[in-house]
Design a protein around this motif. Structure first.
Motif, PDB file in Angstrom:
ATOM      1  N   ASN A 282       0.739  -1.200  -0.109  1.00  0.00           N
ATOM      2  CA  ASN A 282       0.076   0.130  -0.027  1.00  0.00           C
ATOM      3  C   ASN A 282       0.682   1.270  -0.008  1.00  0.00           C
ATOM      4  O   ASN A 282       1.523   1.770   0.931  1.00  0.00           O
ATOM      5  CB  ASN A 282      -0.791  -0.104   1.078  1.00  0.00           C
ATOM      6  CG  ASN A 282      -2.067   0.916   1.442  1.00  0.00           C
ATOM      7  OD1 ASN A 282      -1.907   1.982   0.496  1.00  0.00           O
ATOM      8  ND2 ASN A 282      -2.931   0.883   1.852  1.00  0.00           N
ATOM      9  N   LYS A 434      -8.045  -4.189  -0.600  1.00  0.00           N
ATOM     10  CA  LYS A 434      -8.445  -3.136   0.464  1.00  0.00           C
ATOM     11  C   LYS A 434      -7.461  -2.891   1.364  1.00  0.00           C
ATOM     12  O   LYS A 434      -6.992  -3.552   2.162  1.00  0.00           O
ATOM     13  CB  LYS A 434      -9.788  -3.838   0.975  1.00  0.00           C
ATOM     14  CG  LYS A 434     -10.538  -3.428   2.146  1.00  0.00           C
ATOM     15  CD  LYS A 434     -11.632  -4.113   2.908  1.00  0.00           C
ATOM     16  CE  LYS A 434     -12.328  -3.372   3.748  1.00  0.00           C
ATOM     17  NZ  LYS A 434     -13.416  -4.183   4.484  1.00  0.00           N
ATOM     18  N   VAL A 436      -5.747  -2.022   4.939  1.00  0.00           N
ATOM     19  CA  VAL A 436      -6.086  -2.234   6.435  1.00  0.00           C
ATOM     20  C   VAL A 436      -6.618  -1.215   6.994  1.00  0.00           C
ATOM     21  O   VAL A 436      -6.182   0.054   6.854  1.00  0.00           O
ATOM     22  CB  VAL A 436      -4.878  -3.025   7.043  1.00  0.00           C
ATOM     23  CG1 VAL A 436      -4.348  -4.294   6.444  1.00  0.00           C
ATOM     24  CG2 VAL A 436      -3.638  -1.975   6.988  1.00  0.00           C
ATOM     25  N   ASP A 437      -7.075  -1.427   8.153  1.00  0.00           N
ATOM     26  CA  ASP A 437      -7.933  -0.003   9.091  1.00  0.00           C
ATOM     27  C   ASP A 437      -6.729   0.468   9.822  1.00  0.00           C
ATOM     28  O   ASP A 437      -6.445   1.800   9.764  1.00  0.00           O
ATOM     29  CB  ASP A 437      -8.853  -0.685   9.839  1.00  0.00           C
ATOM     30  CG  ASP A 437     -10.153  -1.323   9.168  1.00  0.00           C
ATOM     31  OD1 ASP A 437     -10.281  -0.760   7.984  1.00  0.00           O
ATOM     32  OD2 ASP A 437     -10.793  -2.251   9.592  1.00  0.00           O
ATOM     33  N   TYR A 439      -2.761   0.152  10.313  1.00  0.00           N
ATOM     34  CA  TYR A 439      -1.508  -0.629   9.934  1.00  0.00           C
ATOM     35  C   TYR A 439      -0.376  -0.661  10.985  1.00  0.00           C
ATOM     36  O   TYR A 439      -0.062   0.375  11.643  1.00  0.00           O
ATOM     37  CB  TYR A 439      -0.887   0.076   8.675  1.00  0.00           C
ATOM     38  CG  TYR A 439       0.642  -0.775   8.237  1.00  0.00           C
ATOM     39  CD1 TYR A 439       0.598  -1.797   7.681  1.00  0.00           C
ATOM     40  CD2 TYR A 439       1.737   0.021   8.432  1.00  0.00           C
ATOM     41  CE1 TYR A 439       1.553  -2.503   7.236  1.00  0.00           C
ATOM     42  CE2 TYR A 439       3.067  -0.654   8.065  1.00  0.00           C
ATOM     43  CZ  TYR A 439       2.835  -1.981   7.406  1.00  0.00           C
ATOM     44  OH  TYR A 439       3.851  -2.568   6.927  1.00  0.00           O
ATOM     45  N   TYR A 451      -5.668  -6.209   3.047  1.00  0.00           N
ATOM     46  CA  TYR A 451      -6.215  -7.492   3.734  1.00  0.00           C
ATOM     47  C   TYR A 451      -6.104  -8.485   2.431  1.00  0.00           C
ATOM     48  O   TYR A 451      -6.227  -8.443   1.193  1.00  0.00           O
ATOM     49  CB  TYR A 451      -7.588  -7.326   3.729  1.00  0.00           C
ATOM     50  CG  TYR A 451      -7.870  -6.637   5.039  1.00  0.00           C
ATOM     51  CD1 TYR A 451      -7.640  -6.949   6.467  1.00  0.00           C
ATOM     52  CD2 TYR A 451      -8.263  -5.251   4.878  1.00  0.00           C
ATOM     53  CE1 TYR A 451      -7.911  -6.328   7.723  1.00  0.00           C
ATOM     54  CE2 TYR A 451      -8.752  -4.503   6.247  1.00  0.00           C
ATOM     55  CZ  TYR A 451      -8.393  -4.909   7.168  1.00  0.00           C
ATOM     56  OH  TYR A 451      -8.541  -4.320   8.461  1.00  0.00           O
ATOM     57  N   THR A 617      -9.473 -13.998  10.148  1.00  0.00           N
ATOM     58  CA  THR A 617      -8.658 -12.805   9.680  1.00  0.00           C
ATOM     59  C   THR A 617      -7.025 -13.211  10.250  1.00  0.00           C
ATOM     60  O   THR A 617      -6.172 -12.861   9.357  1.00  0.00           O
ATOM     61  CB  THR A 617      -9.032 -11.628  10.518  1.00  0.00           C
ATOM     62  OG1 THR A 617     -10.453 -11.328   9.957  1.00  0.00           O
ATOM     63  CG2 THR A 617      -8.120 -10.589  10.099  1.00  0.00           C
ATOM     64  N   ALA A 621      -3.669 -13.639   7.998  1.00  0.00           N
ATOM     65  CA  ALA A 621      -2.277 -12.857   8.224  1.00  0.00           C
ATOM     66  C   ALA A 621      -1.223 -13.657   8.538  1.00  0.00           C
ATOM     67  O   ALA A 621      -0.209 -13.246   8.054  1.00  0.00           O
ATOM     68  CB  ALA A 621      -2.882 -11.970   9.362  1.00  0.00           C
TER      69      ALA A 621
END
Length: 723
Positions: A282, A434, A436-437, A439, A451, A617, A621
């Motif tokens: 990202n 998408k 990540v909320d 990081y 994600y 999740t 990961a």
């Protein structure tokens, strides 16, 4: 007395022949140098791409379109493991040198497959966690009597080509401080060994280095992304690159690893490197105020003697999709608007086929060779892509083509001067990116900033069908002059093998379905196939000994997609193998693969959907890269749904404490709590019990479901084709 004398004479004769063979063998390997690689003997395969142009074209034509149907197995050799094989063998006067899993090197008699020697560098099994894409290796380099290779734990080693004894060894990275790996094959020229590394997903800073071929002494190092400006810059190239970054990118590593393609241009005396993706993927995280982020996703030209920067071309500015430029770089001469140009042909992950002037890096052409939706085209004046509105996933998830697997990955392409076509193992797929909320950088873990998990699939039958139907693979014949497809052969699966083209009018390729295939180079007609009993990713080579032409390919399923996609089979993976073919081969058929062993799972831990979603999740990961999507493994790495009860009884000891670290299963106590482990275990047991219930269903119901799901997958794939 006469009898004794005869025996003595026979023994002396045998010993003499052995020494004669050894000296001839040593002489053959000593002859491999820059000049012999340039000369490009058709009988041998002296370098990763055969010669410095890396076109993977053989002038041998004894095996051809008229007789390839008579091709059969001459011999096979089982390696020590059953993981993915990606290496290109080197063939030198009747001897094959290749690498297998865990960076083990094998020297084989090219006529018979007899093992001449083996060298195991003893890679610590726990370092497998730092390999994003399996414990693979793409091969060795040969130079002046030495066989040189990189190891998974980032060492560079030179062996004596005759004995297999170590000549020198050097650490190319400080792996106590940074999670580097090497999976790529070294390149050699002018008395130097060139090697890069992997590790961008884990947060490292990329570079390429040159070492003295005789001593292992480091001669120079070129970094691909800048470090902290406060510490100064290694050279002007890094100073210029720093102006294209913002924020504190160095705290995340930056990425830009040179993990595969390195090419020496003997005509221009330049070295070209393909630079990888950003760390994290990202771009908004690593460079929050924008910037192109040089030299990510670029081809960079360097002085091979000093490592000094010459030029660069960035294929994907501000790379944010794992669109590496480290795929196969091919050198060629071609007519461009009536003028002969020395060019680079490149088909990287981002889906555009590039033609660059290799004198200066100027973009001459860029056309999509698969379905692409992140950019509409390239502006030839600026050399930049024109991005679409849905390219960046800044505020919401976006379906982007190609996926992070790329339109073309490490599997090598080939070129035939007979047809004028470049043959590419392509991938047509898409991925939901998408951000990540929140990081959080974690040392030694995947640090992507996106994600990995896609939409959940409840039924394992549907999960397998979706993998097989939505992601498509093909053999593409690309006309670099017209910049368009000449023909295409679809495959049943994606992640198919690299390519070999020959003067016999043939193109060879292995497939993910487990076949070795031969096609007509002019129109793609399939002429021959062989069942390899396992997926084949590696590129074939061909060579000649005593006037007999052979084709060799490594068969072993795995790698990035091979692990994460699962593709469950009813049988266990066979030993990863070397397969060699010739006209009229008489080797015994390959043995059948053993049936897979499964164990009935314990009962579910919970039906709490919040806990199960948390577990899913966490699984994506920390576990999915090895154990597969939705906990479906390909079998080379244990399928967590089918393990014995003892695994579940000792779940925390294994997953948190790392009691199986020496076998490659390290502990995750630094990033997972007891509550996390409970959720992860609950998700795995949920998947195990869903699988058990699915297997217990009547066969007629499975047949109906498979048919319905197949229709759904086709419709979904059709709908996604418009994305």
């Amino acid at each position: 007395m006469l009898k004794i004398s005869s025996n003595i004479m026979s023994a002396v004769f045998v010993v003499g022949m052995v020494f004669h063979s050894l000296f001839a063998y040593a002489g053959a390997t000593t002859k491999v140098n820059t000049e012999s690689i340039v000369a490009n003997s058709p009988d041998n395969w002296l370098s990763y791409g055969k010669d410095y142009k890396e076109q993977r074209y053989s002038e041998l034509d004894r095996i051809n379109v008229g007789n390839v149907a008579d091709l059969s197995l001459a011999w096979s050799f089982d390696t020590d493991f059953n993981r993915g094989l990606e290496a290109t063998p080197i063939a030198i006067d009747g001897v094959l040198y290749l690498t297998g899993n865990w960076s083990v090197v094998y020297a084989l008699d090219a006529r018979s497959g007899e093992l001449l020697w083996k060298y195991d560098p003893q890679v610590p099994r726990e370092w497998a966690k730092m390999a994003c894409c399996d414990v693979v290796n793409r091969g060795v380099a040969a130079y002046e009597g030495k066989i040189i290779f990189g190891t998974l734990d980032a060492r560079l080693i030179a062996l004596d080509a005759v004995s297999g004894e170590k000549v020198w060894e050097v650490a190319t990275a400080d792996i106590k401080a940074y999670p580097y790996t090497i999976t790529g094959a070294p390149r050699v020229a002018k008395g130097k060994v060139f090697i890069g590394n992997g590790g961008a997903e884990y947060g490292v800073r990329g570079y390429v280095s040159a070492y003295d071929v005789n001593t292992g002494e480091q001669l120079w190092r070129f970094y691909t992304v800048p470090a902290n400006p406060a510490d100064g810059f290694e050279n002007e190239a890094m100073r210029a690159a720093a102006e294209t970054w913002t924020g504190k990118w160095w705290e995340y590593g930056g990425g830009g690893t040179v993990w595969d393609s390195i090419v020496y241009d003997n005509e221009l005396d330049q070295l070209y490197i393909g630079v990888g993706n950003g760390s994290p993927w990202n771009a908004k995280i690593r460079s929050p105020e924008g910037g192109d982020n040089l030299y990510l996703s670029s081809i960079v030209a360097l002085n091979p003697d000093s490592g000094e920067y010459i030029w660069h071309y960035q294929e994907t500015p501000a790379e944010s999709w794992d669109y590496t430029a480290s795929q196969h770089i091919m050198l060629a001469d071609m007519d461009v608007k009536g003028e002969s140009r020395k060019v680079i042909w490149h088909a990287p992950k981002n889906g555009f086929f590039f033609i660059l002037d290799r004198l200066n890096g100027k973009l001459l052409s860029a056309e999509p060779y698969v379905d692409v939706n992140w950019a509409s085209h390239y502006d030839l004046e600026t050399g930049r892509p024109v991005e679409t509105e849905n390219a960046r996933y800044l505020n919401e998830a976006q379906l982007v083509r190609p996926s992070s697997m790329g339109a073309h990955n490490w599997q090598a392409m080939a070129y035939s001067p007979q047809t004028g076509l470049v043959y590419i193992p392509v991938i047509n797929s898409l991925f939901e990116y998408k951000a990540v909320d929140d990081y959080l950088y974690e040392w030694g873990q995947w640090n992507l900033g996106v994600y990995l998990q896609q939409q959940a699939v409840a039924d394992p039958i549907l999960a397998q069908i979706l993998v097989r139907k939505i992601t498509q693979g093909a053999l593409l014949a690309w006309d670099p002059v017209k910049q368009e497809a000449a023909w295409q052969v679809p495959h049943k699966l994606t992640w198919n093998g690299g390519i070999l083209a020959t003067a016999g009018g043939l193109v060879f390729q292995g497939s993910a379905e487990g076949e070795v295939l031969a096609f007509r180079a002019d129109n793609g007609e399939e002429l021959w196939s062989f069942d390899a009993n396992t997926g084949v990713m590696a590129p074939p080579v061909t060579y000649s000994v005593d006037g007999e032409q052979y084709v060799t390919i490594l068969a072993g399923w795995g790698g990035a997609f091979g692990l994460i996609a699962g593709l469950e089979q009813e049988v266990s993976p066979p030993p990863s193998r070397v397969l060699t073919f010739k006209l009229g081969g008489v080797a015994a058929p390959l043995p059948a693969n053993p049936l897979k062993q499964t164990h009935e799972p314990p009962a579910r831990l919970t039906e709490d959907k919040a806990v199960l979603e948390k577990g899913r999740t966490l699984y994506y990961a920390y576990c999915s890269a090895c154990h597969g999507t939705e906990a479906i493994s390909n079998g080379a790495i244990p399928d967590l749904r089918h393990l014995p009860k003892a695994f579940h009884d000792n779940f925390n000891a294994i997953v948190l404490d790392g009691v199986m670290a020496k076998a490659g299963m390290v502990g995750f106590s630094e990033v997972l709590s007891d509550a996390d482990a409970y959720a992860l275990h609950a998700y795995i047991l949920e998947q195990a019990n869903v699988d058990r219930e699915s297997r217990e269903q009547p066969e007629w119901w499975k047949t109906i479901k498979t048919w319905v799901y197949g229709v759904v997958a086709k419709l979904l794939g059709f709908a996604m084709s418009f994305a």
